[in-house]
Write a protein that holds these residues in place. Sequence first.
Motif, PDB file in Angstrom:
ATOM      1  N   SER A   1       0.830  -1.242  -0.112  1.00 24.50           N
ATOM      2  CA  SER A   1       0.055  -0.155   0.022  1.00 24.50           C
ATOM      3  C   SER A   1       0.753   1.255   0.105  1.00 24.50           C
ATOM      4  O   SER A   1       0.608   2.171  -0.822  1.00 24.50           O
ATOM      5  CB  SER A   1      -0.992  -0.152   1.188  1.00 24.50           C
TER       6      SER A   1
ATOM      7  N   GLY B   1       2.331   1.708  -3.310  1.00 23.50           N
ATOM      8  CA  GLY B   1       1.288   2.179  -4.305  1.00 23.50           C
ATOM      9  C   GLY B   1       0.953   3.556  -3.903  1.00 23.50           C
ATOM     10  O   GLY B   1       0.997   4.216  -5.082  1.00 23.50           O
TER      11      GLY B   1
ATOM     12  N   GLU C   1       1.566   6.282  -6.984  1.00 21.39           N
ATOM     13  CA  GLU C   1       0.412   7.264  -7.382  1.00 21.39           C
ATOM     14  C   GLU C   1       0.755   8.651  -7.262  1.00 21.39           C
ATOM     15  O   GLU C   1       0.453   9.363  -8.293  1.00 21.39           O
ATOM     16  CB  GLU C   1      -0.738   6.861  -6.531  1.00 21.39           C
TER      17      GLU C   1
ATOM     18  N   LEU D   1       0.705   5.118 -12.520  1.00 19.42           N
ATOM     19  CA  LEU D   1      -0.674   4.962 -12.037  1.00 19.42           C
ATOM     20  C   LEU D   1      -0.723   3.455 -12.117  1.00 19.42           C
ATOM     21  O   LEU D   1      -1.329   2.992 -11.355  1.00 19.42           O
ATOM     22  CB  LEU D   1      -1.804   5.496 -12.853  1.00 19.42           C
ATOM     23  N   GLN D   2      -0.278   2.625 -13.186  1.00 17.90           N
ATOM     24  CA  GLN D   2      -0.534   1.348 -13.362  1.00 17.90           C
ATOM     25  C   GLN D   2       0.435   0.741 -12.460  1.00 17.90           C
ATOM     26  O   GLN D   2      -0.130  -0.612 -11.842  1.00 17.90           O
ATOM     27  CB  GLN D   2      -0.005   0.844 -14.990  1.00 17.90           C
ATOM     28  N   GLU D   3       1.584   1.232 -12.128  1.00 17.07           N
ATOM     29  CA  GLU D   3       2.287   0.558 -11.182  1.00 17.07           C
ATOM     30  C   GLU D   3       1.772   0.646  -9.848  1.00 17.07           C
ATOM     31  O   GLU D   3       1.745  -0.192  -9.080  1.00 17.07           O
ATOM     32  CB  GLU D   3       3.744   1.120 -11.202  1.00 17.07           C
ATOM     33  N   ALA D   4       0.938   1.789  -9.516  1.00 22.86           N
ATOM     34  CA  ALA D   4       0.318   1.949  -8.103  1.00 22.86           C
ATOM     35  C   ALA D   4      -0.635   0.816  -8.269  1.00 22.86           C
ATOM     36  O   ALA D   4      -0.886   0.417  -7.251  1.00 22.86           O
ATOM     37  CB  ALA D   4       0.035   3.457  -8.152  1.00 22.86           C
ATOM     38  N   LEU D   5      -1.628   0.756  -9.345  1.00 25.20           N
ATOM     39  CA  LEU D   5      -2.804   0.045  -9.498  1.00 25.20           C
ATOM     40  C   LEU D   5      -2.235  -1.717  -9.046  1.00 25.20           C
ATOM     41  O   LEU D   5      -2.804  -2.256  -8.247  1.00 25.20           O
ATOM     42  CB  LEU D   5      -3.584  -0.040 -10.632  1.00 25.20           C
ATOM     43  N   ASP D   6      -1.183  -1.741  -9.590  1.00 24.55           N
ATOM     44  CA  ASP D   6      -0.487  -3.379  -9.348  1.00 24.55           C
ATOM     45  C   ASP D   6      -0.292  -3.449  -7.719  1.00 24.55           C
ATOM     46  O   ASP D   6      -0.798  -4.409  -7.278  1.00 24.55           O
ATOM     47  CB  ASP D   6       0.531  -3.333 -10.195  1.00 24.55           C
TER      48      ASP D   6
ATOM     49  N   TYR E   1      -1.347  -1.518  -5.236  1.00 25.86           N
ATOM     50  CA  TYR E   1      -2.781  -1.801  -4.441  1.00 25.86           C
ATOM     51  C   TYR E   1      -3.502  -3.278  -4.705  1.00 25.86           C
ATOM     52  O   TYR E   1      -4.138  -3.691  -3.638  1.00 25.86           O
ATOM     53  CB  TYR E   1      -3.634  -0.654  -5.105  1.00 25.86           C
ATOM     54  N   GLN E   2      -3.487  -3.811  -5.894  1.00 21.84           N
ATOM     55  CA  GLN E   2      -4.025  -5.100  -6.077  1.00 21.84           C
ATOM     56  C   GLN E   2      -3.165  -6.083  -5.325  1.00 21.84           C
ATOM     57  O   GLN E   2      -3.975  -7.019  -4.543  1.00 21.84           O
ATOM     58  CB  GLN E   2      -4.068  -5.349  -7.672  1.00 21.84           C
TER      59      GLN E   2
END
Length: 75
Positions: free
Chosen positions: A42, A45, A49, A54-59, A61-62
């Motif tokens: 987290s 992420g 962010e 953003l894509q790396e942050a989303l990864d 967070y997932q």
Amino acid sequence: MPQGKLQDTLDAYQQSLAIAKSLAEQDKSNSGWQRDLAVSYSKVGNVLEAQGKLQEALDAYQEDLAISNPNFSSF
């Protein structure tokens, strides 16, 4: 926070993440270590962010969600 400070923060969080991964892999039943791993994802992420990655942050967070709520991965 200036971009340089974000990178320093990301570097520190990624080092912490590596340690948390190592510990969590040693004992998958240790809920404290699993929680620490989720929190590390987290934090990574959050910084990604802020950097606009953003894509790396989303990864990240997932990954956090998959650990925090194992049932999430089935959706």
